[in-house]
Design a protein around this motif. Structure first.
Motif, mmCIF file in Angstrom:
data_model
loop_
_atom_site.group_PDB
_atom_site.id
_atom_site.type_symbol
_atom_site.label_atom_id
_atom_site.label_comp_id
_atom_site.label_asym_id
_atom_site.label_seq_id
_atom_site.Cartn_x
_atom_site.Cartn_y
_atom_site.Cartn_z
ATOM 1 N N TYR A 32 0.852 -1.188 0.000
ATOM 2 C CA TYR A 32 0.000 0.000 0.000
ATOM 3 C C TYR A 32 0.889 1.239 0.000
ATOM 4 O O TYR A 32 1.831 1.345 0.790
ATOM 5 N N SER A 80 0.556 5.393 0.120
ATOM 6 C CA SER A 80 -0.216 6.625 0.272
ATOM 7 C C SER A 80 0.420 7.728 -0.561
ATOM 8 O O SER A 80 1.536 7.577 -1.074
ATOM 9 N N GLN A 81 -0.274 8.843 -0.668
ATOM 10 C CA GLN A 81 0.299 9.984 -1.379
ATOM 11 C C GLN A 81 1.585 10.449 -0.708
ATOM 12 O O GLN A 81 2.569 10.786 -1.386
ATOM 13 N N GLU A 82 1.589 10.432 0.607
ATOM 14 C CA GLU A 82 2.794 10.839 1.335
ATOM 15 C C GLU A 82 3.952 9.873 1.070
ATOM 16 O O GLU A 82 5.116 10.302 0.966
ATOM 17 N N LYS A 91 -7.703 2.135 -12.663
ATOM 18 C CA LYS A 91 -7.828 3.388 -11.919
ATOM 19 C C LYS A 91 -9.295 3.596 -11.574
ATOM 20 O O LYS A 91 -10.163 3.554 -12.450
ATOM 21 N N SER A 100 -10.374 12.497 -6.816
ATOM 22 C CA SER A 100 -9.580 11.564 -6.012
ATOM 23 C C SER A 100 -9.508 10.248 -6.773
ATOM 24 O O SER A 100 -10.439 9.884 -7.499
ATOM 25 N N ILE A 108 -7.622 6.050 -6.899
ATOM 26 C CA ILE A 108 -6.843 4.961 -6.319
ATOM 27 C C ILE A 108 -6.548 3.962 -7.436
ATOM 28 O O ILE A 108 -7.380 3.750 -8.322
ATOM 29 N N VAL A 167 -2.315 1.847 -4.788
ATOM 30 C CA VAL A 167 -1.543 3.095 -4.837
ATOM 31 C C VAL A 167 -2.487 4.291 -4.872
ATOM 32 O O VAL A 167 -3.447 4.312 -5.655
ATOM 33 N N GLU A 168 -2.230 5.274 -4.044
ATOM 34 C CA GLU A 168 -2.962 6.544 -4.145
ATOM 35 C C GLU A 168 -2.782 7.056 -5.561
ATOM 36 O O GLU A 168 -1.665 7.125 -6.076
ATOM 37 N N GLY A 169 -3.887 7.430 -6.234
ATOM 38 C CA GLY A 169 -3.808 7.744 -7.647
ATOM 39 C C GLY A 169 -4.009 9.191 -8.035
ATOM 40 O O GLY A 169 -3.867 9.535 -9.217
ATOM 41 N N THR A 170 -4.320 10.051 -7.083
ATOM 42 C CA THR A 170 -4.580 11.451 -7.435
ATOM 43 C C THR A 170 -3.315 12.132 -7.949
ATOM 44 O O THR A 170 -3.351 12.880 -8.934
#
Length: 352
Positions: free
Chosen positions: A10, A12-14, A77, A95, A97, A112-115
């Motif tokens: 996983y 995140s964006q961070e 996506k 937003s 993912i 994966v964060e997709g934004t």
């Protein structure tokens, strides 16, 4: 070791930012490589699934799958677009993912964060088009719209056209223009930033590169503002007069066939009989591969329309995942530790 454990990572964006994935050059190079792979038959690209919940506001959630055959990765996506979020709820309008799976066994490898990737992809496609279609020594870029897409687009355009010296921006509210300038001016100290105070003409007239990045469903860009030699990157839905396209010397799309099924300006024009495939100069992959020429002189007005290609998103998501793995960043999660009937206490878990 349990042979039936299925794990994934996983991000995140961070996590992505920490891993150095906010790298426009990496994203542009990934997109170019994948466009060529698509042309060579290395990509599966089915139609997306769209669910629209409000026709007037175009609130929607889309499911966009694609497979990269050479990388042996299938991805999807899942992206929501709620245009009124910023005004009504003080939240972002998009937003996303990503889910990535390997295609040897069909198991997931990453969520994966997709934004970040989605917004960078839009800018990267515009930047790739600008490499081939904008005047090489472009100095002035104008924006209608000041949100995330506009900000990313400036980063992309400046990456491929470092000659840019002036950025003008018009938005619905003066404070939105001020926020755009406050956030980006320190990134580009060599550029002059001008707030157009909601005046689209002031932002766009005479610019070498023009970008519309709004959720508008009415024409905001007028043909008379587009000078000879200008390159126009159309991001949103219906943002420009039909004459902007009709007066253009070349029209290029990320994928014309996909455009015909959407609701952008060119899509409307196609459905209403104003243009057809003979009016389209090229799809973007044909410029990247060199099978068609880009700009041929400094007087051509050139129109670029990108509607979004899921296989580019999946490729960017995979590149970000690979970079994060190389940096040792991400959270390992188990989808399952064993198969259902291998659990020692399964008899206690069954409800009959």
């Amino acid at each position: 070791m349990n042979e039936h454990r299925i794990s994934f990572t996983y991000l995140s964006q961070e996590d992505l930012l920490e891993a150095g994935c906010f790298d426009m050059r990496m994203v542009i190079e990934t997109a170019e490589k994948t466009l060529i792979s698509y042309e060579e038959g290395g990509v599966l690209f089915p139609e997306k699934v769209v669910q629209i919940f409000n026709q007037s506001s175009q609130d929607r959630i889309n499911c966009l799958p694609a497979t990269l055959l050479d990388e042996k990765v299938c991805g999807v996506k899942w992206v929501s677009v709620f245009p009124n979020n910023p005004v009504k709820h003080d939240k972002q309008n998009l937003s996303a993912i990503f889910l990535l799976s390997e295609i040897k066994h069909g198991f997931p490898i990453a969520v994966v964060e997709g934004t970040l990737a989605s917004n960078m992809r839009v800018a990267a496609m515009g930047a790739i088009a600008a490499k081939h279609l904008a005047v090489e020594n472009s100095e002035v870029i104008g924006f209608i719209g000041s949100g995330e897409q506009a900000k990313m687009h400036l980063i992309g355009m400046k990456t491929v056209r470092p000659s840019l010296k002036q950025c003008r921006v018009a938005s619905k509210l003066p404070e939105e223009e001020d926020a755009f300038i406050d956030e980006l001016s320190h990134l580009f100290p060599d550029m002059e930033f001008i707030a157009a105070r909601t005046n689209g003409k002031k932002a766009m007239e005479g610019a070498d590169i023009l970008v519309t990045a709004t959720s508008a469903q009415a024409p905001l860009l007028h043909a008379s503002w587009v000078k000879p030699g200008a390159f126009y990157s159309h991001i949103g839905g219906w943002e420009d007069e039909y004459d902007v396209a009709l007066q253009s010397d070349k029209i290029v799309c990320d994928d014309w066939e996909t455009v015909t099924h959407r609701t952008q300006t060119l899509s409307r024009m196609y459905k209403e009989g104003y243009i057809d495939s003979h009016r389209i100069h090229a799809d973007l992959h044909e410029l990247v591969s060199g099978h068609k020429v880009g700009r041929e002189n400094d007087q051509e007005r050139i129109y670029f329309n990108a509607v979004g290609l899921a296989y580019i998103d999946v490729a960017i998501g995979l590149s970000m995942y690979n970079r994060a793995m190389s940096a040792g960043i991400g959270t390992a999660l188990d989808l399952q530790k064993s198969m259902i009937f291998e659990h020692a206490d399964i008899a206690k878990q069954i409800r009959l």
